[in-house]
Motif scaffolding. Sequence first.
Motif, PDB file in Angstrom:
ATOM      1  N   GLN A  31      39.520  35.705  48.568  1.00 26.00           N
ATOM      2  CA  GLN A  31      39.573  36.671  49.658  1.00 26.00           C
ATOM      3  C   GLN A  31      38.469  37.714  49.516  1.00 26.00           C
ATOM      4  OE1 GLN A  31      42.201  36.941  52.224  1.00 26.00           O
ATOM      5  NE2 GLN A  31      42.248  34.813  51.574  1.00 26.00           N
ATOM      6  N   TYR A  32      38.052  38.264  50.629  1.00 24.53           N
ATOM      7  CA  TYR A  32      37.127  39.397  50.656  1.00 24.53           C
ATOM      8  C   TYR A  32      37.823  40.514  51.410  1.00 24.53           C
ATOM      9  CZ  TYR A  32      33.288  42.434  51.980  1.00 24.53           C
ATOM     10  OH  TYR A  32      32.489  43.534  52.177  1.00 24.53           O
ATOM     11  N   ILE A  33      38.126  41.603  50.697  1.00 24.70           N
ATOM     12  CA  ILE A  33      38.762  42.767  51.312  1.00 24.70           C
ATOM     13  C   ILE A  33      37.926  43.990  50.937  1.00 24.70           C
ATOM     14  CG2 ILE A  33      40.872  44.136  51.503  1.00 24.70           C
ATOM     15  CD1 ILE A  33      42.412  41.612  50.641  1.00 24.70           C
ATOM     16  N   PRO A  34      37.125  44.506  51.876  1.00 25.56           N
ATOM     17  CA  PRO A  34      36.181  45.573  51.548  1.00 25.56           C
ATOM     18  C   PRO A  34      36.833  46.881  51.098  1.00 25.56           C
ATOM     19  CG  PRO A  34      36.081  45.020  53.886  1.00 25.56           C
ATOM     20  CD  PRO A  34      37.027  44.070  53.242  1.00 25.56           C
ATOM     21  N   SER A  35      38.085  47.120  51.464  1.00 27.97           N
ATOM     22  CA  SER A  35      38.726  48.378  51.090  1.00 27.97           C
ATOM     23  C   SER A  35      39.268  48.382  49.656  1.00 27.97           C
ATOM     24  CB  SER A  35      39.866  48.686  52.054  1.00 27.97           C
ATOM     25  OG  SER A  35      40.836  47.668  51.984  1.00 27.97           O
ATOM     26  N   LYS A  36      39.335  47.238  49.023  1.00 29.04           N
ATOM     27  CA  LYS A  36      39.848  47.158  47.653  1.00 29.04           C
ATOM     28  C   LYS A  36      38.754  47.479  46.639  1.00 29.04           C
ATOM     29  CE  LYS A  36      44.010  45.549  48.575  1.00 29.04           C
ATOM     30  NZ  LYS A  36      45.219  46.259  48.272  1.00 29.04           N
ATOM     31  N   ARG A  37      39.159  47.893  45.460  1.00 28.14           N
ATOM     32  CA  ARG A  37      38.200  48.196  44.398  1.00 28.14           C
ATOM     33  C   ARG A  37      37.416  46.950  44.005  1.00 28.14           C
ATOM     34  NH1 ARG A  37      39.398  49.827  38.274  1.00 28.14           N
ATOM     35  NH2 ARG A  37      37.302  50.477  37.742  1.00 28.14           N
ATOM     36  N   HIS A  38      38.124  45.856  43.810  1.00 30.07           N
ATOM     37  CA  HIS A  38      37.493  44.552  43.571  1.00 30.07           C
ATOM     38  C   HIS A  38      37.524  43.824  44.907  1.00 30.07           C
ATOM     39  CE1 HIS A  38      37.638  45.278  39.288  1.00 30.07           C
ATOM     40  NE2 HIS A  38      38.911  45.603  39.409  1.00 30.07           N
ATOM     41  N   ARG A  39      36.401  43.790  45.581  1.00 29.92           N
ATOM     42  CA  ARG A  39      36.365  43.272  46.948  1.00 29.92           C
ATOM     43  C   ARG A  39      36.584  41.762  47.030  1.00 29.92           C
ATOM     44  NH1 ARG A  39      32.244  47.318  47.126  1.00 29.92           N
ATOM     45  NH2 ARG A  39      30.687  45.743  46.657  1.00 29.92           N
ATOM     46  N   TYR A  40      36.173  41.026  46.022  1.00 28.95           N
ATOM     47  CA  TYR A  40      36.352  39.578  46.007  1.00 28.95           C
ATOM     48  C   TYR A  40      37.412  39.216  44.980  1.00 28.95           C
ATOM     49  CZ  TYR A  40      31.986  39.216  48.575  1.00 28.95           C
ATOM     50  OH  TYR A  40      31.006  39.329  49.518  1.00 28.95           O
ATOM     51  N   GLY A  41      38.291  38.302  45.349  1.00 28.32           N
ATOM     52  CA  GLY A  41      39.290  37.885  44.375  1.00 28.32           C
ATOM     53  C   GLY A  41      40.395  37.059  44.987  1.00 28.32           C
ATOM     54  N   ILE A  42      41.445  36.917  44.208  1.00 28.16           N
ATOM     55  CA  ILE A  42      42.622  36.161  44.604  1.00 28.16           C
ATOM     56  C   ILE A  42      43.704  37.168  44.991  1.00 28.16           C
ATOM     57  CG2 ILE A  42      44.354  34.505  43.838  1.00 28.16           C
ATOM     58  CD1 ILE A  42      42.204  33.606  41.748  1.00 28.16           C
ATOM     59  N   LYS A  43      44.227  37.020  46.189  1.00 30.38           N
ATOM     60  CA  LYS A  43      45.230  37.955  46.688  1.00 30.38           C
ATOM     61  C   LYS A  43      46.617  37.491  46.274  1.00 30.38           C
ATOM     62  CE  LYS A  43      46.482  40.392  50.873  1.00 30.38           C
ATOM     63  NZ  LYS A  43      46.123  40.595  52.280  1.00 30.38           N
ATOM     64  N   LEU A  44      47.377  38.415  45.675  1.00 30.65           N
ATOM     65  CA  LEU A  44      48.748  38.148  45.247  1.00 30.65           C
ATOM     66  C   LEU A  44      49.694  39.069  45.990  1.00 30.65           C
ATOM     67  CD1 LEU A  44      48.315  38.087  41.366  1.00 30.65           C
ATOM     68  CD2 LEU A  44      48.343  36.131  42.896  1.00 30.65           C
ATOM     69  N   PHE A  45      50.836  38.554  46.412  1.00 26.36           N
ATOM     70  CA  PHE A  45      51.930  39.364  46.924  1.00 26.36           C
ATOM     71  C   PHE A  45      52.945  39.461  45.793  1.00 26.36           C
ATOM     72  CE2 PHE A  45      50.283  37.196  50.747  1.00 26.36           C
ATOM     73  CZ  PHE A  45      49.848  38.318  51.430  1.00 26.36           C
ATOM     74  N   LYS A  46      53.398  40.698  45.487  1.00 21.78           N
ATOM     75  CA  LYS A  46      54.273  40.891  44.330  1.00 21.78           C
ATOM     76  C   LYS A  46      55.536  41.654  44.694  1.00 21.78           C
ATOM     77  CE  LYS A  46      51.847  43.093  41.323  1.00 21.78           C
ATOM     78  NZ  LYS A  46      51.170  43.597  40.141  1.00 21.78           N
ATOM     79  N   LEU A  47      56.613  41.320  43.985  1.00 23.77           N
ATOM     80  CA  LEU A  47      57.864  42.061  44.049  1.00 23.77           C
ATOM     81  C   LEU A  47      58.032  42.725  42.694  1.00 23.77           C
ATOM     82  CD1 LEU A  47      60.622  42.406  45.746  1.00 23.77           C
ATOM     83  CD2 LEU A  47      61.492  40.795  44.075  1.00 23.77           C
ATOM     84  N   CYS A  48      58.060  44.048  42.675  1.00 23.97           N
ATOM     85  CA  CYS A  48      58.079  44.808  41.416  1.00 23.97           C
ATOM     86  C   CYS A  48      59.203  45.829  41.422  1.00 23.97           C
ATOM     87  CB  CYS A  48      56.753  45.557  41.235  1.00 23.97           C
ATOM     88  SG  CYS A  48      55.310  44.532  41.286  1.00 23.97           S
ATOM     89  N   ASP A  49      59.471  46.392  40.249  1.00 18.01           N
ATOM     90  CA  ASP A  49      60.373  47.529  40.158  1.00 18.01           C
ATOM     91  C   ASP A  49      59.535  48.809  40.046  1.00 18.01           C
ATOM     92  OD1 ASP A  49      59.529  47.717  37.508  1.00 18.01           O
ATOM     93  OD2 ASP A  49      61.463  47.214  36.648  1.00 18.01           O
ATOM     94  N   PRO A  50      60.145  49.990  40.091  1.00 18.44           N
ATOM     95  CA  PRO A  50      59.362  51.236  40.038  1.00 18.44           C
ATOM     96  C   PRO A  50      58.551  51.417  38.754  1.00 18.44           C
ATOM     97  CG  PRO A  50      61.559  51.689  40.840  1.00 18.44           C
ATOM     98  CD  PRO A  50      61.559  50.257  40.391  1.00 18.44           C
ATOM     99  N   LYS A  51      58.937  50.752  37.684  1.00 15.95           N
ATOM    100  CA  LYS A  51      58.183  50.868  36.429  1.00 15.95           C
ATOM    101  C   LYS A  51      56.969  49.944  36.402  1.00 15.95           C
ATOM    102  CE  LYS A  51      62.338  52.065  33.931  1.00 15.95           C
ATOM    103  NZ  LYS A  51      63.335  51.576  32.983  1.00 15.95           N
ATOM    104  N   GLY A  52      56.864  49.035  37.373  1.00 10.26           N
ATOM    105  CA  GLY A  52      55.709  48.155  37.470  1.00 10.26           C
ATOM    106  C   GLY A  52      55.950  46.738  37.002  1.00 10.26           C
ATOM    107  N   TYR A  53      57.156  46.421  36.543  1.00 10.26           N
ATOM    108  CA  TYR A  53      57.445  45.059  36.104  1.00 10.26           C
ATOM    109  C   TYR A  53      57.489  44.128  37.312  1.00 10.26           C
ATOM    110  CZ  TYR A  53      59.525  41.127  33.649  1.00 10.26           C
ATOM    111  OH  TYR A  53      59.746  39.884  33.121  1.00 10.26           O
TER     112      TYR A  53
END
Length: 178
Positions: A31-53
């Motif tokens: 993926q190319y997303i210009p607003s992200k810090r790393h503009r090129y990469g693999i996009k992941l959708f994540k389900l996390c808890d408030p601590k980041g797990y």
Amino acid sequence: MVKCSNESVPGEIIAVDETMVPFRRRLLFRQYIPSKRHRYGIKLFKLCDPKGYTYRMSIYTGQNFENVSNVKELAEKIVLNLAQDYLNNGRTVITDNFYTSVPLAKSLLDSKTHLLGTLRKNRRDLPKEVMNDNLKKGEIIGKESSVGIIVAKWRDKRDVSFLSTKHDLEIKAIGKRN
């Protein structure tokens, strides 16, 4: 879909968001997303808890959701897929404005799960009198539907629109925080 939930069970609050794994080489679903810090990469959708797990994640390949007709349906399907093992337990799902919508809130309420998230003001099914009202700093306006979905807008330095199925419109002063 990758499950990472063998070590821990999430608490009452879970969050859905996306992240980019930096990757500059050739890959069909890079993926190319210009607003992200790393503009090129693999996009992941994540389900996390408030601590980041991370409990579940899904790699976006562009083919995961072939029968989805638009982005709003994609966002709703992502949240429901990631949270499917954690529904019907009274949990609260926190999302950003990409995912939050009234149809998602209705779907989650049917599964005994709350939704809390910021809103884009151009989403469908939002009350016009709330979204178009001009507020002064510190003011809030909102409207509750018959099924318990609250759409509200609050003004600080700019307007913040949000949706909640768990809270009411009362504001409590907690003092200034740094």
